[in-house]
Scaffold this motif. Structure first.
Motif, PDB file in Angstrom:
ATOM      1  N   ARG A   1       0.848  -1.191   0.000  1.00 46.99           N
ATOM      2  CA  ARG A   1       0.000   0.000   0.000  1.00 46.99           C
ATOM      3  C   ARG A   1       0.886   1.245   0.000  1.00 46.99           C
ATOM      4  NH1 ARG A   1      -2.948   1.116   4.527  1.00 46.99           N
ATOM      5  NH2 ARG A   1      -2.026  -0.507   5.816  1.00 46.99           N
ATOM      6  N   ALA A   2       0.315   2.334  -0.461  1.00 49.77           N
ATOM      7  CA  ALA A   2       0.998   3.620  -0.362  1.00 49.77           C
ATOM      8  C   ALA A   2      -0.044   4.676  -0.023  1.00 49.77           C
ATOM      9  CB  ALA A   2       1.698   3.977  -1.671  1.00 49.77           C
ATOM     10  N   THR A   3       0.247   5.472   0.974  1.00 47.12           N
ATOM     11  CA  THR A   3      -0.639   6.581   1.316  1.00 47.12           C
ATOM     12  C   THR A   3       0.004   7.886   0.876  1.00 47.12           C
ATOM     13  OG1 THR A   3       0.290   6.697   3.560  1.00 47.12           O
ATOM     14  CG2 THR A   3      -1.711   5.378   3.242  1.00 47.12           C
ATOM     15  N   ILE A   4      -0.820   8.780   0.369  1.00 44.29           N
ATOM     16  CA  ILE A   4      -0.354  10.071  -0.127  1.00 44.29           C
ATOM     17  C   ILE A   4      -1.115  11.138   0.638  1.00 44.29           C
ATOM     18  CG2 ILE A   4      -0.156  11.556  -2.161  1.00 44.29           C
ATOM     19  CD1 ILE A   4      -0.262   8.971  -3.865  1.00 44.29           C
ATOM     20  N   ASP A   5      -0.419  11.825   1.536  1.00 45.31           N
ATOM     21  CA  ASP A   5      -1.056  12.809   2.413  1.00 45.31           C
ATOM     22  C   ASP A   5      -0.744  14.223   1.942  1.00 45.31           C
ATOM     23  OD1 ASP A   5      -1.913  10.660   3.862  1.00 45.31           O
ATOM     24  OD2 ASP A   5      -0.477  10.923   5.506  1.00 45.31           O
ATOM     25  N   LEU A   6      -1.777  15.027   1.870  1.00 46.80           N
ATOM     26  CA  LEU A   6      -1.621  16.407   1.425  1.00 46.80           C
ATOM     27  C   LEU A   6      -2.541  17.319   2.225  1.00 46.80           C
ATOM     28  CD1 LEU A   6      -3.468  16.584  -1.990  1.00 46.80           C
ATOM     29  CD2 LEU A   6      -2.879  14.405  -0.994  1.00 46.80           C
ATOM     30  N   LYS A   7      -2.302  18.617   2.079  1.00 44.75           N
ATOM     31  CA  LYS A   7      -3.033  19.630   2.850  1.00 44.75           C
ATOM     32  C   LYS A   7      -2.889  19.389   4.353  1.00 44.75           C
ATOM     33  CE  LYS A   7      -6.626  21.256  -0.343  1.00 44.75           C
ATOM     34  NZ  LYS A   7      -8.082  21.461  -0.539  1.00 44.75           N
ATOM     35  N   LEU A   8      -1.676  19.081   4.800  1.00 47.76           N
ATOM     36  CA  LEU A   8      -1.470  18.831   6.223  1.00 47.76           C
ATOM     37  C   LEU A   8      -1.614  20.124   7.022  1.00 47.76           C
ATOM     38  CD1 LEU A   8       0.331  16.446   4.778  1.00 47.76           C
ATOM     39  CD2 LEU A   8       1.177  16.176   7.101  1.00 47.76           C
ATOM     40  N   THR A   9      -2.449  20.068   8.048  1.00 45.37           N
ATOM     41  CA  THR A   9      -2.666  21.214   8.931  1.00 45.37           C
ATOM     42  C   THR A   9      -2.585  20.736  10.372  1.00 45.37           C
ATOM     43  OG1 THR A   9      -4.092  22.312   7.322  1.00 45.37           O
ATOM     44  CG2 THR A   9      -4.252  23.046   9.602  1.00 45.37           C
ATOM     45  N   TYR A  10      -1.771  21.425  11.167  1.00 40.64           N
ATOM     46  CA  TYR A  10      -1.593  21.106  12.578  1.00 40.64           C
ATOM     47  C   TYR A  10      -2.159  22.234  13.427  1.00 40.64           C
ATOM     48  CZ  TYR A  10       1.935  17.857  10.739  1.00 40.64           C
ATOM     49  OH  TYR A  10       2.595  16.867  10.046  1.00 40.64           O
ATOM     50  N   SER A  11      -2.700  21.878  14.584  1.00 39.22           N
ATOM     51  CA  SER A  11      -3.231  22.922  15.459  1.00 39.22           C
ATOM     52  C   SER A  11      -3.281  22.450  16.906  1.00 39.22           C
ATOM     53  CB  SER A  11      -4.629  23.363  15.005  1.00 39.22           C
ATOM     54  OG  SER A  11      -5.538  22.274  15.063  1.00 39.22           O
ATOM     55  N   SER A  12      -3.260  23.421  17.793  1.00 41.45           N
ATOM     56  CA  SER A  12      -3.487  23.205  19.214  1.00 41.45           C
ATOM     57  C   SER A  12      -3.825  24.555  19.812  1.00 41.45           C
ATOM     58  CB  SER A  12      -2.257  22.619  19.905  1.00 41.45           C
ATOM     59  OG  SER A  12      -2.510  22.405  21.271  1.00 41.45           O
ATOM     60  N   ASP A  13      -4.944  24.614  20.524  1.00 40.07           N
ATOM     61  CA  ASP A  13      -5.442  25.877  21.063  1.00 40.07           C
ATOM     62  C   ASP A  13      -5.605  26.882  19.917  1.00 40.07           C
ATOM     63  OD1 ASP A  13      -5.522  24.801  23.633  1.00 40.07           O
ATOM     64  OD2 ASP A  13      -3.431  25.331  24.011  1.00 40.07           O
ATOM     65  N   ASN A  14      -4.904  28.005  19.976  1.00 38.79           N
ATOM     66  CA  ASN A  14      -5.090  29.046  18.957  1.00 38.79           C
ATOM     67  C   ASN A  14      -3.953  29.090  17.940  1.00 38.79           C
ATOM     68  OD1 ASN A  14      -7.528  30.011  20.124  1.00 38.79           O
ATOM     69  ND2 ASN A  14      -6.334  31.132  21.659  1.00 38.79           N
ATOM     70  N   THR A  15      -3.106  28.074  17.933  1.00 32.30           N
ATOM     71  CA  THR A  15      -1.960  28.043  17.022  1.00 32.30           C
ATOM     72  C   THR A  15      -2.210  27.038  15.903  1.00 32.30           C
ATOM     73  OG1 THR A  15      -0.507  28.534  18.890  1.00 32.30           O
ATOM     74  CG2 THR A  15       0.535  27.745  16.879  1.00 32.30           C
ATOM     75  N   GLU A  16      -1.874  27.439  14.663  1.00 33.46           N
ATOM     76  CA  GLU A  16      -2.100  26.551  13.523  1.00 33.46           C
ATOM     77  C   GLU A  16      -0.963  26.704  12.522  1.00 33.46           C
ATOM     78  OE1 GLU A  16      -6.155  25.770  11.884  1.00 33.46           O
ATOM     79  OE2 GLU A  16      -5.341  26.768  10.083  1.00 33.46           O
ATOM     80  N   LYS A  17      -0.620  25.592  11.876  1.00 32.81           N
ATOM     81  CA  LYS A  17       0.401  25.587  10.837  1.00 32.81           C
ATOM     82  C   LYS A  17      -0.073  24.686   9.700  1.00 32.81           C
ATOM     83  CE  LYS A  17       4.433  25.682   8.675  1.00 32.81           C
ATOM     84  NZ  LYS A  17       4.951  26.874   7.975  1.00 32.81           N
ATOM     85  N   SER A  18      -0.057  25.213   8.462  1.00 33.41           N
ATOM     86  CA  SER A  18      -0.482  24.443   7.301  1.00 33.41           C
ATOM     87  C   SER A  18       0.669  24.293   6.321  1.00 33.41           C
ATOM     88  CB  SER A  18      -1.664  25.126   6.599  1.00 33.41           C
ATOM     89  OG  SER A  18      -2.798  25.137   7.436  1.00 33.41           O
ATOM     90  N   TYR A  19       0.703  23.138   5.648  1.00 35.12           N
ATOM     91  CA  TYR A  19       1.681  22.867   4.593  1.00 35.12           C
ATOM     92  C   TYR A  19       0.911  22.633   3.293  1.00 35.12           C
ATOM     93  CZ  TYR A  19       5.740  22.199   7.679  1.00 35.12           C
ATOM     94  OH  TYR A  19       6.777  22.372   8.552  1.00 35.12           O
ATOM     95  N   GLU A  20       0.733  23.658   2.500  1.00 37.69           N
ATOM     96  CA  GLU A  20      -0.073  23.518   1.290  1.00 37.69           C
ATOM     97  C   GLU A  20       0.682  22.837   0.152  1.00 37.69           C
ATOM     98  OE1 GLU A  20      -1.590  27.383   0.321  1.00 37.69           O
ATOM     99  OE2 GLU A  20      -3.293  27.155   1.692  1.00 37.69           O
ATOM    100  N   ASN A  21       1.994  22.979   0.101  1.00 34.80           N
ATOM    101  CA  ASN A  21       2.772  22.412  -1.007  1.00 34.80           C
ATOM    102  C   ASN A  21       3.439  21.081  -0.671  1.00 34.80           C
ATOM    103  OD1 ASN A  21       2.215  24.557  -2.759  1.00 34.80           O
ATOM    104  ND2 ASN A  21       3.877  25.789  -1.906  1.00 34.80           N
ATOM    105  N   LEU A  22       3.280  20.632   0.566  1.00 36.35           N
ATOM    106  CA  LEU A  22       3.958  19.414   1.004  1.00 36.35           C
ATOM    107  C   LEU A  22       3.082  18.194   0.774  1.00 36.35           C
ATOM    108  CD1 LEU A  22       6.296  17.975   2.539  1.00 36.35           C
ATOM    109  CD2 LEU A  22       5.015  18.433   4.647  1.00 36.35           C
ATOM    110  N   VAL A  23       3.676  17.145   0.225  1.00 36.59           N
ATOM    111  CA  VAL A  23       3.031  15.839   0.096  1.00 36.59           C
ATOM    112  C   VAL A  23       3.927  14.815   0.789  1.00 36.59           C
ATOM    113  CG1 VAL A  23       2.223  14.048  -1.480  1.00 36.59           C
ATOM    114  CG2 VAL A  23       1.973  16.463  -2.113  1.00 36.59           C
ATOM    115  N   VAL A  24       3.335  14.032   1.685  1.00 34.90           N
ATOM    116  CA  VAL A  24       4.075  12.957   2.356  1.00 34.90           C
ATOM    117  C   VAL A  24       3.549  11.636   1.811  1.00 34.90           C
ATOM    118  CG1 VAL A  24       4.662  11.829   4.531  1.00 34.90           C
ATOM    119  CG2 VAL A  24       4.416  14.323   4.437  1.00 34.90           C
TER     120      VAL A  24
END
Length: 254
Positions: free
Chosen positions: A172-195
């Motif tokens: 199998r292979a998983t392709i993850d995109l639009k990764l967004t991390y958050s906790s409380d009021n802090t957020e970080k998005s990776y729009e161009n990153l694919v894992v």
């Protein structure tokens, strides 16, 4: 090309693949496996997928092929799981709750990695996310890890996933995109990153996806999506050993 156009092209290519159902994919569950990650710029993903079309099928659920996922990671107050990875501890654990949004399924999942590079995943079904762990969840964690961890929510993660399956080679292979991390009021998005994560019983460099990624100059690269998120959401935590990885990611997605 803007991001919305890239996603339209991506959807078009994905719908040219033959599909595989969730039940069919269960034959390639690989709960004990070798996981090999690659980090890719989204601008190359459509071209990569075109070269994989003949060898892989794509998971389809309710006519949908790009799925929505949500994860809630758990860690100790001292961030033991994060620091174990940062410090290179080979036998390490990560605990999360994951919602497979399109299937409306939520699981408590424990991933354990050993010194041989093998990953074992154990899980039980939940009704929904548990910010405060139920007794049954705590019992499951102790049963698998044999430790009584003091756990609290540490990080939310949202992303889209494409799952490719090679039934013949049990891969199998998983392709993850639009990764967004958050906790409380802090957020970080990776729009161009694919894992991209290739899941096999043991790593096979002759697998089609590995050869195609090499053709595009992408080689295996060890990263943790959890740890990358933590470095941004909790910048005061020790992260000097991850600096080169963060620089590498930023270079690839630039």
């Amino acid at each position: 090309m803007d991001l919305s156009k890239r996603y339209e092209n991506l959807k078009s290519v994905i719908h040219q693949f033959d599909s595989v159902s969730l039940n069919e994919m269960n034959s390639v569950a690989l709960m004990k496996r070798t996981d090999t990650k690659f980090i890719v710029n989204i601008s190359y993903l459509t071209s990569i997928l075109k070269e994989l079309q003949k060898s892989y099928r794509v998971l389809e659920i309710k006519d949908k092929r790009i799925m929505d996922y949500m994860s809630l990671y758990l860690d100790t107050p001292e961030f033991k799981f994060y620091h174990d990875h940062h410090n290179g501890i080979v036998n390490r654990t990560k605990i999360r709750q994951r919602k497979y949004v399109d299937s409306n399924l939520t699981f408590l999942e424990i991933k354990q990695k050993n010194g041989k590079g093998e990953t074992k995943k154990s899980r039980i079904k939940l009704k929904d996310f548990e910010a405060d762990l139920s007794t049954s969840s705590k019992d499951f964690i102790f049963k698998i890890t044999r430790q009584n961890f003091e756990l609290k929510p540490s990080l939310w993660n949202r992303f889209n996933r494409i799952t490719l399956v090679n039934l013949e080679d049990k891969e199998r292979a998983t392709i993850d995109l639009k990764l967004t991390y958050s906790s409380d009021n802090t957020e970080k998005s990776y729009e161009n990153l694919v894992v991209i994560e290739v899941k096999q019983s043991k790593f096979d460099r002759t697998a089609t996806i590995v050869k195609v990624l090499k053709k595009f100059n992408y080689l295996p690269y060890s990263i943790s999506k959890y740890c990358i998120g933590v470095t941004h959401i909790y910048p005061n935590l020790k992260q000097n050993l991850f600096k080169n990885k963060l620089l590498k990611i930023n270079k690839i997605i630039a």
